[in-house]
Design an enzyme around this catalytic site. Structure first.
Site: not given
Length: 418
Positions: A143, A390, A393
């Site tokens: 991702s 997170d 990312h």
């Protein structure tokens, strides 16, 4: 036949009494005086033949003035503005849409990657689209690779938006995306394959972030294998998924595991499976009969959890980049980085036999310095426990946009590191 000596440039002749001969030689002298300098000038200005690449070398010919783009620092950008915002680009997914979900600080968007001895050009969307006219680009991996694709989509949106044709190629359009820029006949795709190789849950009853997975390290994932041959550029990247509990299979049998806590099973370090997975994806690309593409390795993207691991309350609350004096490339990040770069070098040498290019897109040092660029709690995912930060990312817009500045520079110049 008698030859007459000519002294240049004084015009003295050996037979001064022969009028016709003298006139002829005088004319010839004038012609030579005019044409010789012209010929010399043409020779000095004519382009030399391009030196051919040595088939036994993995290095390419570089221009002396090329920017060494992978080593540098983040510096304040005087204009202080991103290429796009969450309001001007509607292609940002909620997981990385930090401003939409209330991130209070904006300084993380006002730094640019500055190589040590030169300037990395700004991203020019129109130039990029002309360079890739009639071509196709695939992001193959996890991702974070998809994160780069979404950055590129927003950068290009300053010129034009693509048509989303994902549904024509996959029923899983959350993870397998495909866009076409019809005016440029240019296609961008994302192949979700976080391990590159065949994988499955050991427990078929369920899957979570820390469940045990089986990896078949010498078998490529069919999710990308059946489609990748048609692409002109393939950006390969993977990382964080290899830290989870894994059982390794090779040659049709179990050989051991990583963090599986099972008795009577050989334990492997993280980099073992990581190396074998990269070896398999590079080997497979080399062996595909119809694959003529350029393969880029986008190197390991570090996470920045502090105050605990990802599942132990860790977060990433910093609002400024690190300096080189504050952090360095070491530990597991260095191990993962060196592992994939070593596999790329081997693939580059072997790829020469088929005329295939394998190229390094080294973003690890740059991103190690950006603990401020992650969503932390300012990204929303329908599939993620929102109590988890997170720190893997990258916010959009944000430091990941520099990856596509680097990509454009590499496409435009053919850059390879020394």
């Amino acid at each position: 036949m008698k030859f007459h000596a000519i002294d240049l440039p004084n015009g003295k002749y050996t037979e001064p009494n022969n009028t016709h001969t003298n006139l002829f030689l005088l004319a010839l002298t004038l012609v030579l005086l005019i044409t010789i300098p012209l010929c010399l000038n043409n020779i000095s200005n004519s382009p030399l033949p391009s030196p051919k690449r040595n088939a036994g070398s993995s290095k390419s010919i570089e221009k002396e003035d090329q920017c060494q783009i992978f080593s540098g620092n983040w510096v304040p950008y005087p204009d202080g503005s991103a290429y796009y915002t969450n309001e001007t680009c509607n292609l940002i997914i909620d997981e990385q849409n930090c401003m939409k979900f209330g991130r209070p600080d904006t300084e993380f968007m006002t730094w640019r990657w500055k190589p040590d001895a030169c300037e990395l050009p700004l991203f020019d969307a129109a130039q990029f689209l002309e360079l890739v006219r009639g071509k196709s680009l695939a992001f193959l991996g996890d991702s974070v690779g998809r994160n780069q694709m979404q950055s590129l989509l927003c950068l290009l949106a300053t010129v034009t938006y693509p048509e989303d044709i994902s549904h024509k190629y996959s029923s899983n359009t959350d993870y397998f995306k495909r866009y076409v820029y019809n005016d440029y006949n240019f296609t961008i795709a994302n192949f979700w394959s976080p391990y590159f190789v065949k994988s499955r849950d050991v427990d078929p009853s369920g899957h979570d972030f820390n469940s045990l997975m089986s990896l078949y390290l010498d078998e490529p994932d069919e999710a990308w294998l059946t489609q990748v041959e048609q692409f002109d550029y393939v950006i390969v990247s993977a990382g964080q998924w290899f830290f989870r509990p894994l059982i390794y299979h090779e040659n049709g049998r179990v050989i051991g595991c990583h963090k599986c806590d099972q008795d009577n099973m050989t334990s492997f370090v993280t980099s073992y499976g990581y190396r074998k997975a990269f070896r398999t994806v590079f080997r497979t690309l080399r062996s595909l009969k119809n694959y003529k593409g350029v393969t880029f390795l986008r190197t390991f993207s570090p996470s920045h959890f502090e105050n605990g691991a990802w599942n132990e309350g860790g977060n990433c609350v910093r609002t400024r980049p690190f300096t080189k004096e504050e952090t360095k490339l070491d530990g597991y990040v260095l191990e993962m980085y060196l592992t994939q770069v070593e596999e790329l070098k081997a693939a580059e040498e072997q790829g020469l036999q088929r005329g295939l290019q394998f190229r390094l897109m080294d973003t690890t040092e740059a991103m190690l310095l950006r603990p401020d660029g992650h969503p932390n709690f300012y990204g929303h995912s329908p599939h993620r426990n929102m109590t988890l930060a997170d720190c893997v990312h990258w916010c959009l817009p944000g430091p990941i946009d520099a990856w596509n500045e680097i990509l454009l520079y590499m496409l435009k110049t053919g850059y390879r590191p020394p």
